[in-house]
Design an enzyme around this catalytic site. Structure first.
Site, PDB file in Angstrom:
ATOM      1  N   SER A  70      22.574 -43.285 102.510  1.00  0.00           N
ATOM      2  CA  SER A  70      23.402 -42.403 103.346  1.00  0.00           C
ATOM      3  C   SER A  70      24.300 -43.219 104.283  1.00  0.00           C
ATOM      4  O   SER A  70      23.992 -44.339 104.654  1.00  0.00           O
ATOM      5  CB  SER A  70      22.515 -41.501 104.201  1.00  0.00           C
ATOM      6  OG  SER A  70      21.595 -40.803 103.390  1.00  0.00           O
TER       7      SER A  70
HETATM    8  N1  SAH Z   1      17.274 -41.309 102.556  1.00  0.00           N
HETATM    9  C1  SAH Z   1      17.921 -42.090 101.527  1.00  0.00           C
HETATM   10  C2  SAH Z   1      19.012 -41.302 100.837  1.00  0.00           C
HETATM   11  C3  SAH Z   1      18.969 -41.542  99.361  1.00  0.00           C
HETATM   12  S1  SAH Z   1      19.879 -40.425  98.361  1.00  0.00           S
HETATM   13  C4  SAH Z   1      18.438 -43.412 102.089  1.00  0.00           C
HETATM   14  O1  SAH Z   1      18.417 -43.594 103.315  1.00  0.00           O
HETATM   15  O2  SAH Z   1      18.812 -44.285 101.300  1.00  0.00           O
HETATM   16  C5  SAH Z   1      18.676 -39.163  98.039  1.00  0.00           C
HETATM   17  C6  SAH Z   1      17.440 -39.535  97.285  1.00  0.00           C
HETATM   18  O3  SAH Z   1      16.718 -38.316  97.054  1.00  0.00           O
HETATM   19  C7  SAH Z   1      17.651 -40.170  95.922  1.00  0.00           C
HETATM   20  O4  SAH Z   1      16.978 -41.385  95.867  1.00  0.00           O
HETATM   21  C8  SAH Z   1      17.055 -39.156  94.955  1.00  0.00           C
HETATM   22  O5  SAH Z   1      16.424 -39.735  93.831  1.00  0.00           O
HETATM   23  C9  SAH Z   1      16.048 -38.441  95.836  1.00  0.00           C
HETATM   24  N2  SAH Z   1      15.641 -37.105  95.368  1.00  0.00           N
HETATM   25  C10 SAH Z   1      16.394 -36.135  94.805  1.00  0.00           C
HETATM   26  N3  SAH Z   1      15.653 -35.052  94.528  1.00  0.00           N
HETATM   27  C11 SAH Z   1      14.374 -35.341  94.907  1.00  0.00           C
HETATM   28  C12 SAH Z   1      13.137 -34.639  94.857  1.00  0.00           C
HETATM   29  N4  SAH Z   1      13.030 -33.423  94.339  1.00  0.00           N
HETATM   30  N5  SAH Z   1      12.035 -35.246  95.344  1.00  0.00           N
HETATM   31  C13 SAH Z   1      12.107 -36.499  95.876  1.00  0.00           C
HETATM   32  N6  SAH Z   1      13.237 -37.215  95.940  1.00  0.00           N
HETATM   33  C14 SAH Z   1      14.370 -36.654  95.469  1.00  0.00           C
END
Ligand code: SAH
Length: 221
Positions: A70
């Site tokens: 993010s």
């Molecule tokens: N908080 C993260 C943002 C990553 S993007 C950071 O600081 O880097 C969002 C993430 O959510 C991705 O890695 C994706 O694989 C995950 N994601 C999407 N759907 C999900 C679900 N149902 N359960 C767990 N993770 C999920």
């Protein structure tokens, strides 16, 4: 990892982080606790080495598997809102991704429980948390649509992937007086919304437009 990468040189140095904190302040982040933590955490370790020199730009970056770390402003904003009224003791994050948002939270609260559905990201962040000596982090490879029932209730729940609507299981796992924050609306642009649970009822507020990857079901890898 060599010493240069660990300590951060040049574009990944402490001074570069200082500049990022300055820009976040200019952009409207007021909470000194949040700015301090973002000054400390080496964001360049949460992105691929090839992108390390861009780690302190205020932008989202790819982390592989079609996912992104993010944007720092969004991490700061969500964290600021989450600790505004009081510092939650236990926080659930859905979407570990790079682990950066989770690491920011872990520096502020007692315990962070974070769920990721893509095995490679789960493993990479796990190694990084260990390397950084973050001891108050619990991780799970799983589907965030189900939450983490055995670790519930949580004082705060934060989604960093966007569902069309917030899964009911997550509302159920929120403690009374807790806050749940989520980008809602699936792919593209979403609205960041915050729900406050009071005596079993939820009041809802819309914060601002944001852009997150969509939340998906099941485990990958
Ligand atoms: N908080 C993260 C943002 C990553 S993007 C950071 O600081 O880097 C969002 C993430 O959510 C991705 O890695 C994706 O694989 C995950 N994601 C999407 N759907 C999900 C679900 N149902 N359960 C767990 N993770 C999920």
């Amino acid at each position: 990892m060599d010493d240069h990468r660990r300590q951060g040189i040049g574009m990944t140095s402490r001074r570069t982080r200082e500049r990022l904190a300055g820009r976040l302040g200019d952009a409207g982040i007021r909470d000194a606790r949040v700015l301090n933590v973002m000054r400390q955490i080496p964001r360049h370790l949460f992105v691929d080495e090839a992108l390390a020199s861009r780690a302190y730009e205020d932008t989202a970056l790819p982390i592989g598997h079609g996912q992104t770390i993010s944007q720092p402003f969004v991490v700061a904003r969500m964290t600021e809102i989450l600790i505004r009224d009081r510092i939650p003791s236990r926080v659930l994050e859905v979407g570990t991704g790079s682990g950066y948002q989770a690491a920011v939270l872990a520096a502020l609260v007692d315990e962070v429980c974070t769920i990721e559905r893509i095995r490679a990201l789960y493993e990479r962040s796990r190694a990084l948390f260990r390397q950084l000596g973050i001891g108050n982090m619990r991780q799970r490879l799983g589907d965030g649509f189900e939450g983490w029932p055995s670790a519930a209730p949580f004082d705060a729940i934060i989604l960093t992937a966007a569902p069309e609507t917030v899964p009911p299981a997550l509302f159920e796992q929120l403690a009374d007086d807790g806050q749940l924050m989520a980008p809602v609306g699936g792919g593209g642009t979403q609205e960041l919304r915050v729900w406050h649970r009071r005596a079993g009822a939820f009041d809802e507020q819309t914060v601002e437009a944001v852009s997150f990857v969509p939340m998906r079901g099941g485990i990958e890898g």
